[in-house]
Motif scaffolding. Structure first.
Motif: not given
Length: 517
Positions: A198-203, A163-169
């Motif tokens: 967590e890693a799978e959900l972020v991807e 989120h900090k990198a702007g890849r997800i809202t």
């Protein structure tokens, strides 16, 4: 582009790679490609000039003329669309960075209070009240922000970083927080399993919309939970309740919290009633659905008058091993594969509920799955066209437009390559689109092609590529009429000319010309 004048392009692109945000939301790779195109354009324009014209340009007495050929309105429209999308992307990235910075500040403050020792609870309340007074917020709301920020930074570091990198809202992040809450609070779950989830959900979150993320997260989290869904469901059912929230203008909200099967079943029956409302009825769809629910609650049968009849009938799609339906319990000590059913829309259903629905349904539609991959391989039907429709419904699960989550039962089976243009009626050339997006596919500059495994590759009017993967659906609820109870098991299903178009069987003899839309 003119914006490159007076700018050290390589230094600017390096700053974007280091974490700066371009005002138009462009990445470093996009900027390099844009700069290269800019250089090519200038080279082509200069190559068309004579030596005398070049001297005039150098002396500042002449501007370099554009390349021959006019810019059509469509190109201008596409550039305008791309410019707006870029600005919005940049705004979202800046918002994400500020939200993440605030989250880190609050998390660090709560961690400082924890490290200080003493009465941490009272120290948190004190800090929250001080911040609340400064920001003109309630101290309770600020206390929730403090604890929420600390939990996100410590429990979900990968999601926070994305989120900090702007890849997800922020909406994606909240979906991950809500989906993993039970997983993060269960001490029996291995920390490595939590990190993998967590890693799978972020991807997934970096590729899909928040609603699609929530739908997929249910199964991913369920697989990692130490306690089977059946036991969690049985315990959660004990907390079922109804409550009322009062609002302004004499309006109140009636809320119901209970088993997903009954809640979705009741809502779907009210939806079906609204779809069949007379054309001359002045009420809107939502108004009619609410009135149907209120009429049932105020004038319908009470539980004592139901005589043990289950008012929900389901078309059962077997997406678990058939042996699961034969079991009486879900013994966690028994070696077995753990599967759960799913309602249309993605809500998980415990095996006991699936068995209860299966025991009372009249019509079974079996869908055979590969025992290892789970890929559908056959259906038990006599007519290929009906089998194709059922297979596609189970494959798609929803409208296949990027980001849409409308139910597949309300969608059209669309030819990816139009039939009028030679597109075949095959599984590899069919996908479900809701009516809104079906019309948009044929009326706008969006294009689509179907890849392997039912993946759709959509191209936007600006040339951006979006991949949409299918999501299987669960049981689909149908309205049980009084005659339904008396139909012999060997009598085929029927429909009438009064049924709405979407309810007609593929091989019906009704005159659809006379059916109201």
């Amino acid at each position: 582009m003119d914006e490159w004048w007076g700018v050290d392009a390589e230094e600017y692109i390096a700053s974007i790679r280091a974490g700066a945000i371009d005002p138009h939301g462009r990445t470093a790779d996009e900027l390099e490609e844009e700069l290269a195109a800019h250089d090519r354009d200038w080279s082509e324009r200069l190559a068309l000039l004579t030596d005398a014209e070049v001297e005039e340009v150098i002396a500042g007495r002449m501007e370099v003329p554009p390349l021959p050929g006019s810019i059509d309105a469509r190109s201008q429209h596409v550039r305008a669309l791309d410019a707006v999308a870029g600005r919005m992307r940049a705004i979202e990235q800046r918002r994400a960075r500020l939200d993440a910075e605030e989250r880190e500040v609050l998390a660090a403050e709560l961690q400082r209070l924890r490290d200080a020792g003493g009465d941490t609870g009272m120290a948190v309340k004190e800090s929250a009240s001080n911040l609340a007074a400064e920001l003109r917020l309630s101290d309770r709301a600020m206390e929730r922000k403090l604890t929420g920020a600390w939990l996100t930074v410590t429990d979900l570091p990968a999601a926070h970083a994305s989120h900090k990198a702007g890849r997800i809202t922020g909406t994606h992040l909240r979906a991950i927080e809500q989906a993993t809450e039970a997983l993060r609070t269960d001490p029996a779950v291995d920390p490595e399993d939590r990190a993998k989830v967590e890693a799978e959900l972020v991807e997934i979150a970096e590729r899909v919309t928040p609603s699609q993320l929530r739908s997929r997260a249910r199964r991913i989290v369920d697989r990692a939970m130490a306690e089977p869904l059946q036991r969690r469901h049985d315990r959660a059912v004990e907390q079922r309740r109804a409550w009322v929230d009062d609002h302004d203008d004499g309006i109140s909200t009636l809320a119901l919290s209970g088993p997903s099967v009954t809640i979705h079943g009741a809502f779907n029956r009210a939806t079906d009633a609204a779809r069949a409302k007379p054309k001359d009825d002045p009420r809107t769809f939502d108004q009619y659905r609410l009135d149907a629910l209120m009429e049932l609650l105020l004038t319908g049968q009470v539980p004592e008058d139901l005589h043990g009849i289950n008012p929900i009938a389901a078309t059962i799609t077997v997406t678990i091993p058939a042996t699961e339906l034969l079991k009486r319990t879900d013994d966690a000590d028994e070696p077995q594969l753990r599967f759960s059913g799913a309602l249309e829309g993605g809500a998980l259903v415990d095996a006991a509920t699936v068995r209860a629905l299966a025991s009372e349904t009249i019509t079974w539609e079996r869908l055979f799955l590969h025992p290892v991959t789970g890929v559908p391989v056959a259906v038990d039907t006599y007519k290929p066209n009906r089998a194709m429709r059922r297979w596609l419904q189970r494959r798609d699960g929803r409208c296949r437009w990027p980001g849409c989550t409308n139910r597949v039962s309300r969608a059209d089976a669309d030819h990816t390559i139009a039939h009028a243009h030679g597109g075949p009626t095959t599984l590899s050339n069919l996908a479900h689109l809701c009516r809104r997006h079906h019309l948009m596919k044929h009326s706008t500059a969006w294009t689509v092609r179907q890849l392997d495994q039912g993946v759709l590759e959509w191209t936007s009017p600006t040339g951006k590529i979006y991949l949409d993967e299918s999501e299987p659906a669960g049981p689909a609820f149908v309205n049980r009429t009084p005659d339904y109870w008396g139909i012999p098991r060997d009598e085929p299903a029927k429909c009438t000319a009064s049924d709405p178009p979407w309810a007609h069987l593929n091989d019906c003899t009704c005159d659809l010309e006379d059916v109201p839309a």
